[in-house]
Design a protein around this motif. Structure first.
Motif, PDB file in Angstrom:
ATOM      1  N   TYR A  95       0.808  -1.232   0.047  1.00 28.66           N
ATOM      2  CA  TYR A  95      -0.035   0.123   0.051  1.00 28.66           C
ATOM      3  C   TYR A  95       0.806   1.291   0.083  1.00 28.66           C
ATOM      4  N   GLN A 131     -15.919   0.935  -2.185  1.00 29.36           N
ATOM      5  CA  GLN A 131     -15.155  -0.136  -2.329  1.00 29.36           C
ATOM      6  C   GLN A 131     -15.824  -1.237  -2.588  1.00 29.36           C
ATOM      7  N   GLY A 178      -7.204  -2.219  -4.291  1.00 29.25           N
ATOM      8  CA  GLY A 178      -7.225  -1.361  -3.323  1.00 29.25           C
ATOM      9  C   GLY A 178      -6.408  -0.026  -3.412  1.00 29.25           C
ATOM     10  N   SER A 242      -8.231  -2.543   5.672  1.00 29.87           N
ATOM     11  CA  SER A 242      -8.609  -3.524   4.695  1.00 29.87           C
ATOM     12  C   SER A 242      -9.702  -4.389   5.085  1.00 29.87           C
ATOM     13  N   LEU A 245     -12.697  -4.955   0.290  1.00 23.99           N
ATOM     14  CA  LEU A 245     -12.266  -5.664  -0.811  1.00 23.99           C
ATOM     15  C   LEU A 245     -12.073  -7.254  -0.698  1.00 23.99           C
TER      16      LEU A 245
END
Lengths: 309, 283
Positions: A95, A131, A178, A242, A245
């Motif tokens: 990320y 998302q 993401g 997260s 997703l």
């Protein structure tokens, strides 16, 4: 700010009555009361309750049985727990790519050509979309046989890759999805930062012969530090939070290979295989402690920055 | 300005940039464009294997009608509005108050309260999940819009307080002081001096909170179950399970679910970005 220090009451002979005299001392608490009450009930107290629940064996309905650190001991032997932590680390590391990628796109777009404002907004689009929708879009993009990604990989390697069905690759596929909105977020932070850069410094550096990388690294990036800090905060928190997703794209599969702590917690606490609230709370507590390390670092920096001005 | 303005570089580079820009945009939005196109494709194209080519005919109206007619997505959208709008109002009301308190008054616990609001904002949702679900069940608001609204208001108040406090701190404090000298009560200072100046902050927070809450999926799955409460995010996911391989419907549903925040963003772009990039420039 130069508010009157409530510790030193001013002498005001024309203000009789308790309310008048203490108005300024009580007012902040009255203003704070409704918001603080809600925040305490729904955010602060539940944190402690969860930690408390993590010491129990509880199915959410019946009697909760105190088992001390039993849940944590069980975690140590839980394969799925290690998979989740490993995936969380992967999420976190990958990320972080959103930060340089966002900066690169921001630099690319920081021009004044016709229609650039619209282009910037369109680049920001992925962040505005839920998302859930992002997850569905990428599932379709990755879909075996007909998905664009599958076909592309078939052309390039001769063999199509069904990324979400592959234990070793699925997490990477989800992280890529993401990154799409996360890069957009970092980009907008940097665009704002670039807008506020001191043009005189840039010109002066240009006169001194700085350009390209040295200009970027020595002159521009240091001036973008506030933007970088915010980008770091939102990216780290986003990575560790997260959930959406994973739930949308693979539901933790294949064979639990894409679980992350947040998802595994949900699975244990509310899954169809029975509610294990205590065990779920223990997983949540571990995630909370991991995040607390980052949160305290961020908040201390934020507050000291506030104080210094 | 960094990088060098495109007007000042050589012609070939300038032309290359102008060509590259739309190309980059199309690549960047490829997943979105793909879905938008699929939502206008007849189902027969998909069975025939025409997933990415030109649609054999325009079936947009038929797909979108089918989504609204054959699925409860209309309900889900309505539920989303029923949850999102009260949350926006509630969170803004509460945070105007808390932000004012933290920006205007100096008291010992000020920094601690501020710290709590900011830190609470970053915690993982899962650490709140079990107690919040339990609380909602016991209060009888589980699986109701009210249950979701109460939680969202409370949680969003954290972020909103940070925002409002910083905004009010940047207002000239002399306004408050001169009102005090004239004997105006603290409440009236809040109501008649500060609130009228807060329009831009309120607008920015309104769009941000709208987007955050509209797009929430986790709490929707934790606190809602049925068609009567479920917002469009969770609803779309459950529809996805029913529409196996009917990608034209999934796509149309996705576009419908994404539209309100997208419109909100376009209408209030300046405020949206001002809110999101708070703190990205000073320091």
């Amino acid at each position: 700010m130069s508010a009157v220090d409530p510790a030193v009451p001013r002498v005001e002979p024309y203000q009789p009555g308790f309310w008048r005299q203490n108005q300024r001392r009580l007012a902040p608490w009255l203003f704070l009361a409704p918001g603080m009450l809600m925040f305490l009930v729904y955010v602060i107290i539940p944190i402690f309750q969860s930690i408390w629940i993590s010491f129990y064996d509880w199915d959410g309905l019946g009697e909760a049985i105190w088992i001390g650190i039993g849940n944590y001991v069980e975690l140590l032997d839980d394969e799925a727990f290690y998979t989740s932590i490993y995936n969380n680390i992967l999420w976190l590391l990958l990320y972080l790519l959103a930060i340089p990628a966002g900066l690169a796109i921001a630099i690319f777009l920081n021009q004044t050509v016709f229609g650039i404002r619209l282009v910037k907004s369109l680049f920001f689009f992925p962040f505005v979309i839920s998302q859930v929708v992002v997850g569905l879009m990428f599932s379709w993009f990755y879909a075996p046989e007909f998905g664009l990604f599958y076909q592309l990989s078939e052309v390039l390697t001769g063999k199509g890759i069904a990324i979400l069905a592959d234990e070793n690759l699925a997490t990477f596929g989800i992280i890529a999805a993401g990154l799409w909105p996360q890069i957009a977020y970092c980009m907008i932070l940097y665009l704002t930062g670039l807008n506020n850069i001191n043009p005189e410094q840039i010109e002066a550096a240009r006169m001194d012969g700085a350009k390209g990388w040295s200009m970027l690294w020595r002159i521009v990036v240091p001036q973008l530090r506030p933007a970088t800090f915010i980008a770091l905060v939102v990216t780290v928190i986003g990575a560790l939070r997260s959930f959406d997703l994973v739930s949308i794209m693979t539901d933790g599969g294949p064979y639990g290979a894409t679980r992350v702590l947040s998802f595994y917690m949900y699975e244990q606490a509310l899954s169809e295989y029975g509610y294990r609230m205590g065990y779920g709370a223990a997983i949540a507590t571990v995630l909370f402690i991991i995040m607390m390390v980052f949160i305290s670092f961020f908040v201390v920096r934020l507050v000291t920055r506030e104080r210094s001005g | 300005m960094f990088p060098t303005p495109i007007a000042k570089v050589s012609a070939p580079v300038r032309i290359a940039y102008k060509v590259l820009l739309p190309v980059a945009l199309i690549i960047w939005l490829l997943p979105l464009l793909g879905v938008a196109m699929t939502s206008m494709r007849p189902g027969s194209d998909l069975t025939a294997g025409n997933y990415f080519g030109i649609p054999s005919r325009f079936a947009g109206i038929e797909n979108y009608t089918a989504v609204f007619r054959d699925s409860p997505i209309g309900w889900y959208i309505l539920n989303s509005f029923k949850i999102t709008i009260p949350t926006v109002v509630g969170a803004i009301l509460l945070s105007c108050l808390t932000g004012f308190a933290l920006a205007i008054y100096r008291f010992r616990a000020n920094i601690i309260v501020f710290f709590l609001f900011v830190a609470g904002n970053f915690v993982p949702f899962q650490i709140l999940m079990i107690p919040v679900r339990d609380l909602s069940l016991r209060a009888g608001v589980y699986d109701t819009a009210l249950g979701l609204i109460l939680f969202h208001v409370a949680f969003q108040t954290g972020f909103c307080t940070l925002f409002m406090r910083n905004f009010i701190s940047s207002l000239p404090f002399a306004l408050v002081e001169s009102a005090r000298v004239e004997g105006v009560s603290e409440w009236k200072i809040f109501r008649h001096v500060v609130i009228p100046l807060m329009r831009p902050a309120i607008a920015a927070l309104a769009v941000l909170v709208f987007t955050f809450v509209w797009n929430d999926y986790f709490w929707a799955t934790v606190l809602a179950q049925g068609q009567n409460t479920m917002p469009v995010t969770a609803g779309l996911y459950s529809l996805n399970g029913q529409w196996i391989a009917a990608w034209q419907l999934v796509s149309a549903g996705s576009i419908v679910a994404a539209l309100p925040p997208v419109l909100m963003f376009f209408l209030m772009q300046r405020h949206f970005i001002a809110g999101l990039t708070l703190g990205a420039t000073k320091g």
